[in-house]
Scaffold this active site. Structure first.
Site, PDB file in Angstrom:
ATOM      1  N   ARG A  42     -23.463  57.027 -34.674  1.00  0.00           N
ATOM      2  CA  ARG A  42     -22.162  57.656 -34.907  1.00  0.00           C
ATOM      3  C   ARG A  42     -21.187  56.623 -35.447  1.00  0.00           C
ATOM      4  NH1 ARG A  42     -20.319  60.692 -29.531  1.00  0.00           N
ATOM      5  NH2 ARG A  42     -19.592  58.575 -29.199  1.00  0.00           N
TER       6      ARG A  42
ATOM      7  N   ARG B 197     -26.255  53.244 -29.172  1.00  0.00           N
ATOM      8  CA  ARG B 197     -26.450  54.692 -29.005  1.00  0.00           C
ATOM      9  C   ARG B 197     -26.795  55.338 -30.341  1.00  0.00           C
ATOM     10  NH1 ARG B 197     -21.382  56.793 -25.397  1.00  0.00           N
ATOM     11  NH2 ARG B 197     -20.281  56.373 -27.355  1.00  0.00           N
TER      12      ARG B 197
ATOM     13  N   ARG C 273      -3.991  56.634 -17.941  1.00  0.00           N
ATOM     14  CA  ARG C 273      -4.372  55.690 -18.987  1.00  0.00           C
ATOM     15  C   ARG C 273      -3.317  54.612 -19.208  1.00  0.00           C
ATOM     16  NH1 ARG C 273      -8.716  57.207 -22.149  1.00  0.00           N
ATOM     17  NH2 ARG C 273      -9.445  59.350 -21.906  1.00  0.00           N
TER      18      ARG C 273
ATOM     19  N   LYS D  38     -18.433  55.084 -16.752  1.00  0.00           N
ATOM     20  CA  LYS D  38     -17.518  55.854 -15.899  1.00  0.00           C
ATOM     21  C   LYS D  38     -17.981  57.287 -15.692  1.00  0.00           C
ATOM     22  CE  LYS D  38     -13.416  55.725 -17.685  1.00  0.00           C
ATOM     23  NZ  LYS D  38     -13.851  55.109 -18.958  1.00  0.00           N
TER      24      LYS D  38
ATOM     25  N   ARG E 126     -11.921  49.975 -30.430  1.00  0.00           N
ATOM     26  CA  ARG E 126     -11.690  50.848 -29.266  1.00  0.00           C
ATOM     27  C   ARG E 126     -11.421  50.022 -28.011  1.00  0.00           C
ATOM     28  NH1 ARG E 126     -16.949  54.340 -29.149  1.00  0.00           N
ATOM     29  NH2 ARG E 126     -16.063  55.174 -27.227  1.00  0.00           N
TER      30      ARG E 126
END
Length: 202
Positions: free
Chosen positions: A138, A127, A88, A13, A149
């Site tokens: 991370r 990532r 959201r 996005k 998530r």
């Protein structure tokens, strides 16, 4: 054009928002940017939001929506905008519609970037960031965290897809491929001709 960009974490996005807004010559507006601007500028709404943020609580919808409405009333957004990260939830979408009506506008299109969940997990868990000379993952990019998530997204934000589909505003876009390919699909859905020369990766 007045556009909302939807999509789960890892769908691209942020990248698409910048590219598409550039091609449409409208500002790309993210709620993160709005929050930072209000908090750093110590606006009345920013001070209200900071109380909740400092306590680790979610900022109430009425404060978030008021910030977004103020931003959409600024001169650079008069001719159009691309909203990334807002709304959201369906209540936020309903408040956004009311706010735009007060400004004399409505949404032209809602674009949803669609990516298979396994691909999203692969993208996000792949990532890495550089820490003390080493590439490390991370905590929020670990596969089990990514799936949590995505679960939150499905519960809270995915219903917006049906909401905007019912309004006749939704275009679902296959977001697998290069940045250029996905941008071309979005621009075609918007009835615009894609501009050449966009980067092929992010």
């Amino acid at each position: 054009m007045r556009i909302v960009l939807l999509g789960p974490p890892g769908a691209g996005k942020g990248t698409q928002a910048q590219v598409i807004a550039g091609q449409l010559a409208v500002p790309a507006i993210s709620t993160g940017d709005i929050f930072r601007a209000n908090v750093s500028g110590q606006t009345e709404l920013g001070l209200k939001a900071k109380v909740f943020m400092d306590a680790g609580d979610l900022v109430p919808d009425e404060v978030t929506v008021a910030m977004v409405k103020d931003r959409l009333a600024e001169p650079d957004a008069k001719a159009g905008f691309l909203l990334d990260g807002f709304p959201r939830t369906i209540p936020q979408a309903e408040q956004l519609r009311a706010s735009l009506e007060e400004l004399g506008h409505g949404l032209d299109r809602v674009v949803e970037l669609v990516v298979d969940e396994d691909e999203l997990v692969r993208r996000l868990s792949g990532r890495r960031m550089l820490v003390d000379g080493e590439w490390v993952q991370r905590e929020d990019d670990k596969p089990e965290t990514v799936r949590r998530r995505l679960h939150v997204y499905r519960e809270q934000t995915a219903p917006l897809s049906g909401f905007y589909d019912g309004e006749g505003l939704l275009s679902r876009i296959d977001a697998i491929g290069s940045v250029e390919e996905v941008t071309a699909r979005v621009m075609t859905a918007l009835g615009r001709t894609p501009q050449p020369g966009q980067p092929s990766d992010s």
